[in-house]
Enzyme design. Structure first.
Site, PDB file in Angstrom:
ATOM      1  N   THR A 181       0.893  -1.148   0.000  1.00  8.69           N
ATOM      2  CA  THR A 181       0.000   0.000   0.000  1.00  8.69           C
ATOM      3  C   THR A 181       0.926   1.191   0.000  1.00  8.69           C
ATOM      4  OG1 THR A 181      -1.561  -1.180   1.406  1.00  8.69           O
ATOM      5  CG2 THR A 181      -1.707   1.199   1.446  1.00  8.69           C
ATOM      6  N   ARG A 209     -13.418  -7.572  -2.734  1.00  9.76           N
ATOM      7  CA  ARG A 209     -12.702  -7.608  -1.440  1.00  9.76           C
ATOM      8  C   ARG A 209     -12.294  -6.171  -1.045  1.00  9.76           C
ATOM      9  NH1 ARG A 209      -7.232  -5.980   0.211  1.00  9.76           N
ATOM     10  NH2 ARG A 209      -6.633  -7.306   1.929  1.00  9.76           N
TER      11      ARG A 209
HETATM   12  N1  GLY Z   1      -3.058  -3.159   2.996  1.00  7.60           N
HETATM   13  C1  GLY Z   1      -3.694  -3.234   1.768  1.00  7.60           C
HETATM   14  C2  GLY Z   1      -4.717  -4.250   1.670  1.00  7.60           C
HETATM   15  O1  GLY Z   1      -4.638  -5.307   2.274  1.00  7.60           O
HETATM   16  O2  GLY Z   1      -5.659  -4.039   0.960  1.00  7.60           O
END
Ligand code: GLY
Length: 298
Positions: A181, A209
């Site tokens: 991220t 998701r």
């Molecule tokens: N940290 C990013 C995700 O799992 O979507």
């Protein structure tokens, strides 16, 4: 008060991405120099990181398991409590800029087709974020999922069906999920804090998701005591409400370096995780894997 800018390109992202993190920090500084507050700086840095195809955010985001879809999450938060996020937004260049627009609505999060329509309504152009590198990652991911490390061409329906239903059979050991991220935290010279983050989600993601990034207090948090941005496996980060937990330690007087270390230590070693932390009295970057990052203070 001095300003602080911290940026990262994601835990487990290529370490050579540090140059991009430095440019993103410069971009944030430019926003502060232009009179922007911490929030504008965090957004500017994150948008710059989204444009680097080496990172899993914006252009370069991971494909979903279907091999066709990219759905992106992004969020922004300021220390006065303003928060905006998009989840599963598609075909925009800079999801973090769309998240910033959500702050102007009565809502906290806009998701899915509604998020994409919201972006179009506000003039965000259609943009294809798929890169060859993302396709190649997806191929390797599917090969691993099927347990045949070789080259893979799993575009037929049977393979897709298998991939989409195989999660209960996952038997990966260390680092099963390459998940990163991009993000930034900023303290401006007026003592205002902000955090921003953006992601293409985890490697093994079903369509629809949603990870930690758009969940307030999971991927990012900001308040009068500081700002926190997390990176790593979203489900694990969300379970621990990582950003808010670290923030609460800052509010209790824990030093940023200690709070950052404690945050990472909440996770077992097999789970990649990292945090950026800025408080009133300092800043810290911690992770349990390589994590390209940069900081500027002055
Ligand atoms: N940290 C990013 C995700 O799992 O979507």
């Amino acid at each position: 008060m001095k300003y602080v800018i911290l940026t990262h390109g994601g835990v487990a992202a290529p370490q050579n991405g540090a140059d991009s993190c430095a440019r993103a920090a410069d971009e944030a500084l430019g926003a502060l120099d232009a009179g922007g507050e911490a929030l504008a700086a965090a957004i500017a840095a994150t948008a710059r990181l989204e444009d680097d195809p080496r990172f899993n955010a914006g252009t370069g985001s991971n494909l979903r398991l279907d091999g066709r879809t990219i759905e992106m999450d992004a969020a922004v938060m300021a220390s006065d409590g303003r928060f905006g996020a998009v989840a599963c937004v598609e075909r925009v260049k800079n999801p973090v800029l769309v998240a910033a627009k959500v702050m102007e609505t009565p809502h906290l999060i806009i998701a899915g087709a509604g998020a994409t329509a919201f972006a179009r309504r506000l003039g965000f152009a259609d943009h294809d974020p798929v890169t060859e590198a993302a396709r190649e990652r997806h191929g390797r991911a599917l090969a691993a999922l099927r347990g045949d490390g070789g080259d893979s061409d799993y575009t037929n329906d049977a393979a897709r069906f298998h991939a989409l239903t195989a999660t209960r059979f996952w038997n990966f050991d260390a680092e099963p999920v390459e998940c990163d991220t991009v993000g930034a935290v900023v303290r401006d010279t007026h003592g205002r804090f902000a955090a921003a983050a953006s992601t293409g989600g985890s490697t093994y993601s079903l369509r629809g998701r949603v990870g930690d990034v758009p969940l307030m207090g999971a991927g990012i948090y900001a308040g009068p005591h500081g700002a926190v941005a997390a990176t790593g496996v979203g489900e694990e980060i969300a379970r621990r409400l990582l950003a808010r937990t670290v923030y609460d330690w800052l509010a209790d007087g824990v030093a940023p370096a200690r709070a950052a270390q404690r945050g990472v230590a909440m996770f077992p070693d097999v789970i990649a995780v990292g945090v950026l932390v800025v408080g009133r009295n300092g800043q810290a970057i911690a992770s349990n894997r390589n994590m390209p990052s940069a900081q500027l203070a002055g």
